[in-house]
Design a protein around this motif. Sequence first.
Motif, PDB file in Angstrom:
ATOM      1  N   LEU A  14      -0.164   1.080   6.420  1.00  0.00           N
ATOM      2  CA  LEU A  14      -0.474   0.295   5.212  1.00  0.00           C
ATOM      3  C   LEU A  14       0.588   0.510   4.140  1.00  0.00           C
ATOM      4  O   LEU A  14       1.040  -0.434   3.485  1.00  0.00           O
ATOM      5  CB  LEU A  14      -1.860   0.677   4.674  1.00  0.00           C
ATOM      6  CG  LEU A  14      -3.055   0.215   5.514  1.00  0.00           C
ATOM      7  CD1 LEU A  14      -4.364   0.791   4.965  1.00  0.00           C
ATOM      8  CD2 LEU A  14      -3.131  -1.304   5.525  1.00  0.00           C
ATOM      9  N   LEU A  15       1.000   1.768   3.967  1.00  0.00           N
ATOM     10  CA  LEU A  15       2.017   2.067   2.946  1.00  0.00           C
ATOM     11  C   LEU A  15       3.369   1.463   3.328  1.00  0.00           C
ATOM     12  O   LEU A  15       4.086   0.947   2.465  1.00  0.00           O
ATOM     13  CB  LEU A  15       2.201   3.577   2.796  1.00  0.00           C
ATOM     14  CG  LEU A  15       1.363   4.309   1.770  1.00  0.00           C
ATOM     15  CD1 LEU A  15       1.755   5.782   1.766  1.00  0.00           C
ATOM     16  CD2 LEU A  15       1.519   3.707   0.371  1.00  0.00           C
ATOM     17  N   ALA A  16       3.698   1.543   4.617  1.00  0.00           N
ATOM     18  CA  ALA A  16       4.975   0.974   5.069  1.00  0.00           C
ATOM     19  C   ALA A  16       4.968  -0.535   4.865  1.00  0.00           C
ATOM     20  O   ALA A  16       5.959  -1.115   4.410  1.00  0.00           O
ATOM     21  CB  ALA A  16       5.221   1.313   6.541  1.00  0.00           C
ATOM     22  N   VAL A 168      -4.822   6.590  -1.999  1.00  0.00           N
ATOM     23  CA  VAL A 168      -3.481   7.137  -1.739  1.00  0.00           C
ATOM     24  C   VAL A 168      -2.491   6.584  -2.762  1.00  0.00           C
ATOM     25  O   VAL A 168      -1.714   7.332  -3.373  1.00  0.00           O
ATOM     26  CB  VAL A 168      -3.015   6.807  -0.299  1.00  0.00           C
ATOM     27  CG1 VAL A 168      -1.533   7.124  -0.108  1.00  0.00           C
ATOM     28  CG2 VAL A 168      -3.854   7.572   0.727  1.00  0.00           C
ATOM     29  N   VAL A 169      -2.536   5.287  -2.982  1.00  0.00           N
ATOM     30  CA  VAL A 169      -1.603   4.672  -3.935  1.00  0.00           C
ATOM     31  C   VAL A 169      -1.851   5.229  -5.330  1.00  0.00           C
ATOM     32  O   VAL A 169      -0.902   5.567  -6.059  1.00  0.00           O
ATOM     33  CB  VAL A 169      -1.732   3.127  -3.907  1.00  0.00           C
ATOM     34  CG1 VAL A 169      -0.941   2.493  -5.045  1.00  0.00           C
ATOM     35  CG2 VAL A 169      -1.243   2.595  -2.566  1.00  0.00           C
ATOM     36  N   PRO A 183       4.204  -3.601  -4.373  1.00  0.00           N
ATOM     37  CA  PRO A 183       4.032  -4.254  -3.070  1.00  0.00           C
ATOM     38  C   PRO A 183       5.175  -5.217  -2.765  1.00  0.00           C
ATOM     39  O   PRO A 183       5.528  -6.009  -3.613  1.00  0.00           O
ATOM     40  CB  PRO A 183       2.712  -5.024  -3.229  1.00  0.00           C
ATOM     41  CG  PRO A 183       2.040  -4.439  -4.416  1.00  0.00           C
ATOM     42  CD  PRO A 183       3.126  -3.903  -5.313  1.00  0.00           C
ATOM     43  N   VAL A 184       5.749  -5.108  -1.563  1.00  0.00           N
ATOM     44  CA  VAL A 184       6.706  -6.107  -1.110  1.00  0.00           C
ATOM     45  C   VAL A 184       5.963  -7.224  -0.369  1.00  0.00           C
ATOM     46  O   VAL A 184       6.448  -8.307  -0.208  1.00  0.00           O
ATOM     47  CB  VAL A 184       7.800  -5.530  -0.169  1.00  0.00           C
ATOM     48  CG1 VAL A 184       8.703  -4.595  -0.930  1.00  0.00           C
ATOM     49  CG2 VAL A 184       7.189  -4.841   1.026  1.00  0.00           C
ATOM     50  N   SER A 185       4.740  -6.913   0.092  1.00  0.00           N
ATOM     51  CA  SER A 185       3.877  -7.918   0.694  1.00  0.00           C
ATOM     52  C   SER A 185       2.465  -7.464   0.393  1.00  0.00           C
ATOM     53  O   SER A 185       2.220  -6.274   0.206  1.00  0.00           O
ATOM     54  CB  SER A 185       4.105  -7.988   2.199  1.00  0.00           C
ATOM     55  OG  SER A 185       3.838  -6.733   2.769  1.00  0.00           O
ATOM     56  N   PRO A 186       1.481  -8.396   0.347  1.00  0.00           N
ATOM     57  CA  PRO A 186       0.124  -7.968   0.039  1.00  0.00           C
ATOM     58  C   PRO A 186      -0.372  -7.009   1.120  1.00  0.00           C
ATOM     59  O   PRO A 186      -0.078  -7.235   2.313  1.00  0.00           O
ATOM     60  CB  PRO A 186      -0.686  -9.272   0.073  1.00  0.00           C
ATOM     61  CG  PRO A 186       0.289 -10.379   0.173  1.00  0.00           C
ATOM     62  CD  PRO A 186       1.592  -9.821   0.653  1.00  0.00           C
TER      63      PRO A 186
END
Length: 189
Positions: A14-16, A168-169, A183-186
């Motif tokens: 998810l983070l990646a 985590v975020v 975010p680079v993507s949702p």
Amino acid sequence: MGRQGSGKGTQCALLAGRTGVPHLSTGALFRREVAAGTALGDRVEGHLGRGELVPDPVVVEVVVGALRLATGGYLLDGFPRTLEQGVALFDAHGEDALDVAVELQVPHEVVVPRMLARGRDDDTPEAIETRLAAYDELTAPLLVWFDSRDLLVSVDGAGTPAEVHHRVVGALRSRLPVAALAPVSPPSA
Ligand code: AMP
């Protein structure tokens, strides 16, 4: 960081996906080598099947070498796992090798059913017990070491992947530049 079945792989993915930072899972790397029948795969297969940690020199050789090629940062999933691996990482790449270590806290009684449900080849009841014991014996001292260097952030790993990702975020926001978490993507969950 986290016991086997704590959701490390899910949270790293998810983070990646969110940040675009490459995700390196040593467990996935070893499983690919075993499936491809490489020399490295032959060396690690027995350890994976029994739920034992792969010996530190093998892990260090593989991972520390791979990180030399990583220029845009990395998300490490399942490495380091022992104090020796942590020391080797810092010896090779300096104190900047890690910005932060996130520990997903999930008790034994929650992770065992999760592992049995995902049904990976190395998720036999015996191997699960061996991996949980290895975490308490070999990884717990590394957590103490991270904490003494003010690198450790602990997050409650109970709940859905999306709930844990949110935590985590939130925990990383206090440790990383704002841009690192944009975010680079949702997020997909
Ligand atoms: P994982 O996918 O993180 O649960 O890892 C699966 C298996 O790969 C573990 O049970 C170990 O046998 C091996 N492994 C993965 N990462 C490491 C590591 N850093 N040190 C030693 N063994 C590892």
